[in-house]
Design a protein around this motif. Structure first.
Motif, PDB file in Angstrom:
ATOM      1  N   CYS A  56       0.841  -1.203   0.000  1.00 58.16           N
ATOM      2  CA  CYS A  56       0.000   0.000   0.000  1.00 58.16           C
ATOM      3  C   CYS A  56       0.874   1.250   0.000  1.00 58.16           C
ATOM      4  N   SER A  57       1.946   1.218   0.797  1.00 58.71           N
ATOM      5  CA  SER A  57       2.908   2.309   0.883  1.00 58.71           C
ATOM      6  C   SER A  57       4.181   1.743   1.484  1.00 58.71           C
ATOM      7  N   SER A  58       5.187   2.587   1.700  1.00 63.67           N
ATOM      8  CA  SER A  58       6.421   2.103   2.329  1.00 63.67           C
ATOM      9  C   SER A  58       6.188   1.768   3.797  1.00 63.67           C
ATOM     10  N   ARG A  59       5.012   2.141   4.325  1.00 72.91           N
ATOM     11  CA  ARG A  59       4.703   1.902   5.739  1.00 72.91           C
ATOM     12  C   ARG A  59       3.560   0.912   5.958  1.00 72.91           C
ATOM     13  N   SER A  60       3.035   0.314   4.879  1.00 72.85           N
ATOM     14  CA  SER A  60       1.938  -0.638   5.082  1.00 72.85           C
ATOM     15  C   SER A  60       1.794  -1.613   3.911  1.00 72.85           C
ATOM     16  N   TYR A  61       1.351  -2.815   4.262  1.00 76.13           N
ATOM     17  CA  TYR A  61       1.042  -3.870   3.296  1.00 76.13           C
ATOM     18  C   TYR A  61      -0.319  -4.451   3.652  1.00 76.13           C
ATOM     19  N   PHE A  62      -1.034  -4.892   2.637  1.00 78.74           N
ATOM     20  CA  PHE A  62      -2.243  -5.675   2.853  1.00 78.74           C
ATOM     21  C   PHE A  62      -1.880  -7.108   2.524  1.00 78.74           C
ATOM     22  N   ILE A  63      -2.176  -8.039   3.447  1.00 77.98           N
ATOM     23  CA  ILE A  63      -1.922  -9.449   3.156  1.00 77.98           C
ATOM     24  C   ILE A  63      -3.241 -10.209   3.146  1.00 77.98           C
ATOM     25  N   ARG A  64      -3.339 -11.134   2.200  1.00 74.72           N
ATOM     26  CA  ARG A  64      -4.511 -11.995   2.100  1.00 74.72           C
ATOM     27  C   ARG A  64      -4.023 -13.425   2.311  1.00 74.72           C
ATOM     28  N   LEU A  65      -4.558 -14.065   3.334  1.00 78.99           N
ATOM     29  CA  LEU A  65      -4.168 -15.425   3.679  1.00 78.99           C
ATOM     30  C   LEU A  65      -5.332 -16.358   3.412  1.00 78.99           C
ATOM     31  N   GLN A  66      -5.032 -17.487   2.811  1.00 79.11           N
ATOM     32  CA  GLN A  66      -6.063 -18.490   2.551  1.00 79.11           C
ATOM     33  C   GLN A  66      -5.639 -19.803   3.190  1.00 79.11           C
ATOM     34  N   ASN A  67      -6.581 -20.422   3.886  1.00 76.71           N
ATOM     35  CA  ASN A  67      -6.362 -21.792   4.334  1.00 76.71           C
ATOM     36  C   ASN A  67      -7.432 -22.650   3.678  1.00 76.71           C
ATOM     37  N   LEU A  69     -10.313 -23.494   4.599  1.00 76.78           N
ATOM     38  CA  LEU A  69     -11.707 -23.133   4.836  1.00 76.78           C
ATOM     39  C   LEU A  69     -12.108 -21.716   4.450  1.00 76.78           C
ATOM     40  N   ALA A  70     -11.166 -20.777   4.503  1.00 76.41           N
ATOM     41  CA  ALA A  70     -11.578 -19.376   4.333  1.00 76.41           C
ATOM     42  C   ALA A  70     -10.406 -18.506   3.865  1.00 76.41           C
ATOM     43  N   THR A  71     -10.738 -17.233   3.595  1.00 73.44           N
ATOM     44  CA  THR A  71      -9.756 -16.225   3.214  1.00 73.44           C
ATOM     45  C   THR A  71      -9.824 -15.092   4.239  1.00 73.44           C
ATOM     46  N   TYR A  72      -8.654 -14.590   4.640  1.00 70.50           N
ATOM     47  CA  TYR A  72      -8.549 -13.570   5.678  1.00 70.50           C
ATOM     48  C   TYR A  72      -7.685 -12.423   5.155  1.00 70.50           C
ATOM     49  N   GLY A  73      -8.027 -11.194   5.535  1.00 75.01           N
ATOM     50  CA  GLY A  73      -7.260 -10.024   5.126  1.00 75.01           C
ATOM     51  C   GLY A  73      -6.755  -9.248   6.328  1.00 75.01           C
ATOM     52  N   PHE A  74      -5.504  -8.778   6.247  1.00 71.14           N
ATOM     53  CA  PHE A  74      -4.894  -8.018   7.338  1.00 71.14           C
ATOM     54  C   PHE A  74      -4.098  -6.855   6.771  1.00 71.14           C
ATOM     55  N   LEU A  75      -4.144  -5.730   7.456  1.00 74.02           N
ATOM     56  CA  LEU A  75      -3.295  -4.598   7.142  1.00 74.02           C
ATOM     57  C   LEU A  75      -2.108  -4.678   8.093  1.00 74.02           C
ATOM     58  N   ILE A  76      -0.915  -4.797   7.545  1.00 71.27           N
ATOM     59  CA  ILE A  76       0.310  -4.843   8.334  1.00 71.27           C
ATOM     60  C   ILE A  76       0.958  -3.472   8.156  1.00 71.27           C
ATOM     61  N   GLN A  77       1.154  -2.750   9.261  1.00 69.79           N
ATOM     62  CA  GLN A  77       1.632  -1.376   9.123  1.00 69.79           C
ATOM     63  C   GLN A  77       2.614  -0.991  10.210  1.00 69.79           C
ATOM     64  N   LEU A  78       3.406   0.032   9.913  1.00 69.77           N
ATOM     65  CA  LEU A  78       4.349   0.580  10.880  1.00 69.77           C
ATOM     66  C   LEU A  78       3.666   1.641  11.720  1.00 69.77           C
TER      67      LEU A  78
END
Length: 94
Positions: A56-67, A69-78
């Motif tokens: 998203c920027s040098s200070r944040s990423y969006f990650i999408r994880l799938q197992n 059963l489902a899909t999950y989204g997280f914002l990883i940020q500084l």
């Protein structure tokens, strides 16, 4: 510090943001820690089968994880500490 904030797929009880890591360092070290967290964070999910990382920027990423059963989204940020009321300094007026 690096934070993980659930965006989608997580139950209401797991919706709070989490501190992934805390550290002191340069801007480059902070960005490296952020990228490392994006590659390893799993939110306690069982058997992540797919990980997609979006910058998203040098200070944040969006990650999408799938197992299985489902899909999950997280914002990883500084997050940078800009104020701390516990300065451990003696009061100015004694």
């Amino acid at each position: 510090m690096v934070l993980a904030v659930p965006v989608s797929g997580v139950s209401d009880s797991g919706r709070d943001g989490r501190t992934v890591t805390e550290f002191e360092g340069s801007t480059e070290e902070a960005e490296a820690a952020l990228l490392q967290a994006s590659h390893t964070y799993e939110h306690g999910l069982w058997k992540v089968r797919r990980r997609e990382i979006f910058k998203c920027s040098s200070r944040s990423y969006f990650i999408r994880l799938q197992n299985r059963l489902a899909t999950y989204g997280f914002l990883i940020q500084l997050a940078e500490l800009v104020h701390d009321s516990d300065t451990k300094q003696p009061p100015a007026f004694a």
